[in-house]
Design a protein around this motif. Structure first.
Motif, PDB file in Angstrom:
ATOM      1  N   THR A  91      42.086  52.390   7.560  1.00 43.54           N
ATOM      2  CA  THR A  91      43.310  53.061   7.104  1.00 43.54           C
ATOM      3  C   THR A  91      44.444  52.051   7.007  1.00 43.54           C
ATOM      4  O   THR A  91      44.654  51.239   7.916  1.00 43.54           O
ATOM      5  N   LYS A  92      45.172  52.119   5.895  1.00 43.67           N
ATOM      6  CA  LYS A  92      46.284  51.197   5.693  1.00 43.67           C
ATOM      7  C   LYS A  92      47.532  51.709   6.425  1.00 43.67           C
ATOM      8  O   LYS A  92      47.878  52.891   6.340  1.00 43.67           O
ATOM      9  N   VAL A  93      48.202  50.816   7.171  1.00 48.30           N
ATOM     10  CA  VAL A  93      49.476  51.142   7.835  1.00 48.30           C
ATOM     11  C   VAL A  93      50.498  50.084   7.453  1.00 48.30           C
ATOM     12  O   VAL A  93      50.149  48.965   7.069  1.00 48.30           O
ATOM     13  N   ASP A  94      51.777  50.436   7.560  1.00 48.38           N
ATOM     14  CA  ASP A  94      52.844  49.517   7.177  1.00 48.38           C
ATOM     15  C   ASP A  94      53.553  48.899   8.377  1.00 48.38           C
ATOM     16  O   ASP A  94      54.419  48.034   8.215  1.00 48.38           O
ATOM     17  N   ASN A  95      53.193  49.332   9.571  1.00 46.62           N
ATOM     18  CA  ASN A  95      53.874  48.846  10.775  1.00 46.62           C
ATOM     19  C   ASN A  95      52.839  48.286  11.737  1.00 46.62           C
ATOM     20  O   ASN A  95      51.833  48.931  12.032  1.00 46.62           O
ATOM     21  N   LYS A  96      53.092  47.091  12.219  1.00 42.59           N
ATOM     22  CA  LYS A  96      52.153  46.439  13.126  1.00 42.59           C
ATOM     23  C   LYS A  96      51.915  47.270  14.379  1.00 42.59           C
ATOM     24  O   LYS A  96      50.819  47.266  14.947  1.00 42.59           O
ATOM     25  N   PHE A  97      52.924  47.995  14.812  1.00 39.57           N
ATOM     26  CA  PHE A  97      52.806  48.755  16.052  1.00 39.57           C
ATOM     27  C   PHE A  97      52.015  50.050  15.873  1.00 39.57           C
ATOM     28  O   PHE A  97      51.752  50.753  16.834  1.00 39.57           O
ATOM     29  N   LEU A  98      51.645  50.353  14.606  1.00 33.62           N
ATOM     30  CA  LEU A  98      50.796  51.512  14.352  1.00 33.62           C
ATOM     31  C   LEU A  98      49.324  51.107  14.219  1.00 33.62           C
ATOM     32  O   LEU A  98      48.465  51.936  13.948  1.00 33.62           O
ATOM     33  N   MET A  99      49.063  49.821  14.423  1.00 32.50           N
ATOM     34  CA  MET A  99      47.703  49.317  14.256  1.00 32.50           C
ATOM     35  C   MET A  99      46.757  49.897  15.300  1.00 32.50           C
ATOM     36  O   MET A  99      47.111  50.060  16.464  1.00 32.50           O
ATOM     37  N   LYS A 100      45.545  50.219  14.847  1.00 27.59           N
ATOM     38  CA  LYS A 100      44.452  50.642  15.716  1.00 27.59           C
ATOM     39  C   LYS A 100      43.215  49.857  15.310  1.00 27.59           C
ATOM     40  O   LYS A 100      43.248  49.040  14.389  1.00 27.59           O
ATOM     41  N   GLU A 101      42.105  50.141  15.959  1.00 21.92           N
ATOM     42  CA  GLU A 101      40.898  49.370  15.666  1.00 21.92           C
ATOM     43  C   GLU A 101      40.323  49.669  14.281  1.00 21.92           C
ATOM     44  O   GLU A 101      39.516  48.913  13.768  1.00 21.92           O
ATOM     45  N   ASP A 102      40.744  50.787  13.651  1.00 27.30           N
ATOM     46  CA  ASP A 102      40.223  51.135  12.328  1.00 27.30           C
ATOM     47  C   ASP A 102      41.329  51.155  11.277  1.00 27.30           C
ATOM     48  O   ASP A 102      41.306  51.940  10.338  1.00 27.30           O
ATOM     49  N   ILE A 115      43.746  43.136  10.588  1.00 32.58           N
ATOM     50  CA  ILE A 115      42.665  44.118  10.510  1.00 32.58           C
ATOM     51  C   ILE A 115      42.153  44.426  11.905  1.00 32.58           C
ATOM     52  O   ILE A 115      42.085  43.544  12.781  1.00 32.58           O
ATOM     53  N   GLY A 116      41.814  45.690  12.148  1.00 30.88           N
ATOM     54  CA  GLY A 116      41.307  46.099  13.452  1.00 30.88           C
ATOM     55  C   GLY A 116      39.908  45.564  13.709  1.00 30.88           C
ATOM     56  O   GLY A 116      39.158  45.264  12.786  1.00 30.88           O
ATOM     57  N   ASN A 117      39.551  45.468  14.976  1.00 30.74           N
ATOM     58  CA  ASN A 117      38.244  44.939  15.370  1.00 30.74           C
ATOM     59  C   ASN A 117      37.333  46.097  15.750  1.00 30.74           C
ATOM     60  O   ASN A 117      37.248  46.484  16.902  1.00 30.74           O
ATOM     61  N   LYS A 118      36.667  46.650  14.754  1.00 22.31           N
ATOM     62  CA  LYS A 118      35.820  47.801  15.023  1.00 22.31           C
ATOM     63  C   LYS A 118      34.358  47.553  14.665  1.00 22.31           C
ATOM     64  O   LYS A 118      33.459  47.963  15.392  1.00 22.31           O
ATOM     65  N   GLU A 119      34.124  46.886  13.561  1.00 25.36           N
ATOM     66  CA  GLU A 119      32.772  46.805  13.018  1.00 25.36           C
ATOM     67  C   GLU A 119      32.188  45.396  13.006  1.00 25.36           C
ATOM     68  O   GLU A 119      31.155  45.169  12.406  1.00 25.36           O
ATOM     69  N   PHE A 120      32.831  44.413  13.633  1.00 24.60           N
ATOM     70  CA  PHE A 120      32.325  43.040  13.596  1.00 24.60           C
ATOM     71  C   PHE A 120      31.213  42.881  14.626  1.00 24.60           C
ATOM     72  O   PHE A 120      31.393  42.290  15.688  1.00 24.60           O
TER      73      PHE A 120
END
Length: 330
Positions: A91-102, A115-120
């Protein structure tokens, strides 16, 4: 006043129709041009991948001081989707503080993508970045996240004559189509033969060629020496020769021999000449000796003396007319 108002309303309606009539085609043309516009190439620079230790995110970092950095920023502004290993898009977000793993965020000013670390989880992870108006960018990212490469070498998959091979890593078609499989079986009609591709879903066929070879008979058509199919017409029977009308046999009334008596020495020969009367008689005659030990006679009337003695040679027609020649052998 009512007349003036009516005129004004009519003019307004005409103007409105004229505007609609001219704007609509322009919109249609613009939409068509947009639909057919070619997609731009994604950045060709290989980025680095760094872990942001303050958060559980990764930074896909591009250089900020190259000739292509502005083009890279333009591409980043159009990013709409990021997928890792074909999982659900981040999911695209515009604020760094809204970042999650996906989630992901394009930080254009810093020329990087967070980018979140979910699927690596794989040894080689596939990252597909989609941007509006651009071709997809496919990155190969190692499990240790330090090995990053733009995916260009397609591998795997099997091409057919109707479909190209599909890369087992990125899912794109690549390479050339495989050759058709025409096999050994021929299709045919009354005049030509050809082969069809045996691969499922393929309608390709070779060019039609005329049947050739073989020989027709009066009961069987010719067999093509290439495909084995019968073709052409039966051989016409040779016309039977016209039957000659039977000649009517004219019977003889009398048999005349050139000699009535013959005297021969042993082993000597003489030929008898026969005439039939009337002259137009067509009967055949036979010759017969009364004693073959004294004299013999051939079917052509040649008399040969055998030993001393006397005998008779009878010349006879089929109807019974005859003449007799006396023979003496000394």
């Amino acid at each position: 006043m009512r007349k003036i108002s009516s005129v004004i309303m009519a003019c307004a309606m005409c103007l409105s129709m004229a505007v609609v009539g001219t704007v609509a085609p322009q919109v249609a043309v613009q939409a068509e041009e947009t639909a057919t516009a070619e997609l731009k190439e994604a950045p060709t620079e290989t980025p680095t991948l760094e872990k942001d230790f303050g958060y559980e995110w990764y930074l896909i970092q591009y250089s900020a001081y190259t000739a292509n950095s502005e083009n890279t920023k333009s591409w980043m502004e159009k990013i709409t989707s990021i997928k890792v290993n074909d999982a659900e898009p981040y999911t695209k977000v515009d604020n760094k503080f809204l970042m999650k793993e996906d989630t992901f965020r394009a930080n254009v000013s810093m020329v990087n993508i967070i980018i979140g670390n979910k699927e690596f989880t794989k040894n080689t992870n596939k990252v597909v970045i989609s941007a509006e108006g651009y071709k997809d960018l496919v990155l190969e990212v190692g499990k240790d996240y330090k090995k990053v490469a733009i995916h260009t070498n397609h591998t795997g998959g099997t091409a057919t004559c109707t479909k190209k091979a599909v890369c087992e890593f990125c899912g794109e078609e690549y390479g050339e189509y495989a050759s058709h499989n025409y096999g050994g079986k021929y299709e045919s009609d009354g005049t030509h033969h050809w082969k069809k591709c045996q691969n499922e879903g393929c309608d390709a066929a070779t060019e039609k060629e005329a049947h050739k070879g073989g020989e027709a008979t009066t009961t069987k058509r010719a067999v093509c020496e290439v495909c084995g199919a019968e073709y052409g017409d039966l051989k016409k029977e040779d016309p039977k020769p016209a039957e000659k009308p039977d000649k009517k046999t004219v019977k003889a009334k009398k048999v005349v021999v050139n000699k009535k008596r013959i005297v021969l020495k042993k082993d000597k020969k003489v030929k008898l000449k026969v005439k039939l009367k009337p002259a137009n008689a067509t009967e055949k005659v036979t010759f017969k000796s009364s004693n073959k030990k004294v004299a013999k006679v051939t079917k052509n009337g040649v008399v040969k003396a055998v030993k001393k003695g006397k005998c008779k040679i009878t010349v006879k027609t089929a109807s019974g007319k005859k003449a007799v020649v006396k023979v003496t052998v000394k």
